[in-house]
Scaffold this motif. Sequence first.
Motif, PDB file in Angstrom:
ATOM      1  N   LEU A 184      38.431  -2.973  10.054  1.00 45.84           N
ATOM      2  CA  LEU A 184      37.051  -3.451  10.141  1.00 45.84           C
ATOM      3  C   LEU A 184      36.905  -4.803   9.442  1.00 45.84           C
ATOM      4  CD1 LEU A 184      34.037  -2.901  10.721  1.00 45.84           C
ATOM      5  CD2 LEU A 184      33.968  -1.519   8.640  1.00 45.84           C
TER       6      LEU A 184
ATOM      7  N   GLU B  73      35.516   1.059  15.874  1.00 46.40           N
ATOM      8  CA  GLU B  73      35.467   2.518  15.960  1.00 46.40           C
ATOM      9  C   GLU B  73      36.906   3.005  15.914  1.00 46.40           C
ATOM     10  OE1 GLU B  73      33.421   3.576  19.524  1.00 46.40           O
ATOM     11  OE2 GLU B  73      32.863   5.561  18.774  1.00 46.40           O
TER      12      GLU B  73
ATOM     13  N   GLN C 288      37.097   5.225  11.376  1.00 49.45           N
ATOM     14  CA  GLN C 288      35.902   4.407  11.207  1.00 49.45           C
ATOM     15  C   GLN C 288      34.831   4.871  12.181  1.00 49.45           C
ATOM     16  OE1 GLN C 288      35.408   1.719   8.852  1.00 49.45           O
ATOM     17  NE2 GLN C 288      33.409   2.458   9.513  1.00 49.45           N
TER      18      GLN C 288
ATOM     19  N   ARG D 180      31.661   4.525  14.447  1.00 52.00           N
ATOM     20  CA  ARG D 180      31.216   3.393  15.273  1.00 52.00           C
ATOM     21  C   ARG D 180      30.314   2.461  14.472  1.00 52.00           C
ATOM     22  NH1 ARG D 180      30.270   2.017  20.640  1.00 52.00           N
ATOM     23  NH2 ARG D 180      28.320   0.857  20.867  1.00 52.00           N
ATOM     24  N   THR D 181      30.731   1.191  14.354  1.00 51.58           N
ATOM     25  CA  THR D 181      30.004   0.223  13.524  1.00 51.58           C
ATOM     26  C   THR D 181      29.948  -1.124  14.217  1.00 51.58           C
ATOM     27  OG1 THR D 181      30.721   1.285  11.472  1.00 51.58           O
ATOM     28  CG2 THR D 181      30.041  -1.012  11.321  1.00 51.58           C
ATOM     29  N   GLU D 182      28.754  -1.685  14.247  1.00 49.92           N
ATOM     30  CA  GLU D 182      28.585  -3.001  14.848  1.00 49.92           C
ATOM     31  C   GLU D 182      28.907  -4.068  13.797  1.00 49.92           C
ATOM     32  OE1 GLU D 182      25.179  -5.301  17.512  1.00 49.92           O
ATOM     33  OE2 GLU D 182      24.617  -3.862  15.968  1.00 49.92           O
TER      34      GLU D 182
ATOM     35  N   PHE E 120      27.203  -5.575   8.798  1.00 49.82           N
ATOM     36  CA  PHE E 120      26.834  -4.617   9.854  1.00 49.82           C
ATOM     37  C   PHE E 120      25.374  -4.675  10.285  1.00 49.82           C
ATOM     38  CE2 PHE E 120      29.695  -2.255   6.768  1.00 49.82           C
ATOM     39  CZ  PHE E 120      30.847  -2.819   7.277  1.00 49.82           C
ATOM     40  N   ASN E 121      24.686  -5.763   9.988  1.00 46.16           N
ATOM     41  CA  ASN E 121      23.257  -5.762  10.246  1.00 46.16           C
ATOM     42  C   ASN E 121      22.752  -7.189  10.281  1.00 46.16           C
ATOM     43  OD1 ASN E 121      20.274  -5.212   9.516  1.00 46.16           O
ATOM     44  ND2 ASN E 121      21.178  -3.198   9.880  1.00 46.16           N
TER      45      ASN E 121
ATOM     46  N   ARG F 192      23.504   2.195   3.794  1.00 48.84           N
ATOM     47  CA  ARG F 192      24.129   2.073   5.109  1.00 48.84           C
ATOM     48  C   ARG F 192      25.439   1.293   5.021  1.00 48.84           C
ATOM     49  NH1 ARG F 192      19.776  -1.055   8.647  1.00 48.84           N
ATOM     50  NH2 ARG F 192      18.467   0.622   7.857  1.00 48.84           N
ATOM     51  N   GLU F 193      25.530   0.345   4.080  1.00 50.86           N
ATOM     52  CA  GLU F 193      26.790  -0.385   3.924  1.00 50.86           C
ATOM     53  C   GLU F 193      27.822   0.481   3.199  1.00 50.86           C
ATOM     54  OE1 GLU F 193      25.781  -4.966   3.409  1.00 50.86           O
ATOM     55  OE2 GLU F 193      24.125  -3.724   2.707  1.00 50.86           O
TER      56      GLU F 193
ATOM     57  N   VAL G 292      29.399   3.009   5.666  1.00 50.50           N
ATOM     58  CA  VAL G 292      30.417   2.494   6.586  1.00 50.50           C
ATOM     59  C   VAL G 292      31.742   2.282   5.850  1.00 50.50           C
ATOM     60  CG1 VAL G 292      31.070   0.619   8.126  1.00 50.50           C
ATOM     61  CG2 VAL G 292      28.719   1.434   8.122  1.00 50.50           C
TER      62      VAL G 292
END
Lengths: 271, 271
Positions: free
Chosen positions: A86, A147, A155, A157-159, B47-48, B114-115, B118
């Motif tokens: 990631l 992902e 991992q 699923r992470t954008e 991620f955001n 949220r961080e 992940v």
Amino acid sequence: MKVGMLMVFQNFKDQITDTEAYQRDMHIADLAEPLGFDVLGAVEHHFNSYAMAPDGMQFLSYMAGRTKTIELMTGAVILPWWDSPLRVTEKMILLDHLCQGRALFGIGHGLARREYDVFGVDMGEARERFDESAEIIIQGLESGVVEADGKFYKQARTEVRPGPFASFQNRLYSVAMSSHSVPKVAAMGAVMMCFAQKPWEEMTDHFGTYRDLYKEHHNRPAPPPICVDFLCCDESGDRAQELAREHMSNYYVTVMEHYEMASNVFDNVKG
Amino acid sequence: MKVGMLMVFQNFKDQITDTEAYQRDMHIADLAEPLGFDVLGAVEHHFNSYAMAPDGMQFLSYMAGRTKTIELMTGAVILPWWDSPLRVTEKMILLDHLCQGRALFGIGHGLARREYDVFGVDMGEARERFDESAEIIIQGLESGVVEADGKFYKQARTEVRPGPFASFQNRLYSVAMSSHSVPKVAAMGAVMMCFAQKPWEEMTDHFGTYRDLYKEHHNRPAPPPICVDFLCCDESGDRAQELAREHMSNYYVTVMEHYEMASNVFDNVKG
């Protein structure tokens, strides 16, 4: 044919300070674009004056800020040394934004046991980790989503943000030095990279296998491979040869030491 | 007093592409040195679209290549999100070589669940991980050697190359927003960093505690703290106020969302 310059950051026998070595190599890197090189590359190596280059993506971001047109290539990111595919995905996309699409993504799996040891990664897992990590990252670079549910990497699923600047599909390179690596590099659609380790004639079979398998997998001709070798220039040919002999021998000694090639390190390592 | 600019890389409500957001913020960052700012900072967030800044050390390396005098500050590296204190040490030293000693090392422990999720790190361990990692890295930056045998991080004695450009002793900064953090930041000899989260008057006690404890530990007066706040400029005062109201409220909404401050996320988190 494209011609590139690969930055190594060696401090040969610790003869100067690391600061002097860095200033020297930063100066050389600055010359690449004005001298007309097509590509500037950066290796990844740690913990040793053999090559003081802990984060090629970070160094190339520095060069992204100092250049306008030259392509910037990781040569290579050593995937098994990065715990998190990631992070590598985020960092390559960041580099690509900083250089506005001039990034080339080169990957490899490294060969120095001393570096594997410090990272706490079993060198016997190098290939498996490389394959798994490469697949996650390549997919992440294309989709902007990471992902994984593999043996080594998990991992959800992470954008990734920022999202991709552009596709890396034709900007993917992978070191392939052995008969094990060549088929995988061809299958993943990467450009094959080789270092001058033995006479090029002995690599002919590898190039042939690569071309055949690439065609088979992707139904189009393979791109020309990247060959990394030494070049020594001087106004006098004799002097150039003399300099090459001196510097290439010196470098070769550091390679032998760094990779412990005279020892039995590799006897029990897989792949 | 020194005045800095902190880069956040927000893509507010995803109204533009990430590429446009990056181009805009890279342009703003380029203005910092010619406009006379003393420091250029970069946050770390993942991620955001709240803040698209996965590697502040890498972004600042880019800016190292584009600037000559401005100081470059991580604001902050979120230590518990980096599995390896060794990597952070390597990367900060690399940045310092690239900018020739202009790097300022700011650290924090992050607050967005949220961080943490992940990265697979329990937010309840944030403080402990931060303390342990900070000690390893600070020692590594000074000595060029990383060594750890803690609860979370283990590392056999390893020399980092390139070695340190210069001491980070007076270039160390740490976010301190709570009564828990202030004594630790004073003890480690770091400059206290605060974000405008509540009226500055309510922070007065923290500043006092910091000054007292810093003096106690280091037998010299504490350096002035760093305060991060919004500033909105316009030729018309009314218009500036109007713009500030609009943009600060918008930003505040993204903070509330990103940190899930309206929820009960923090009810069961230690520290």
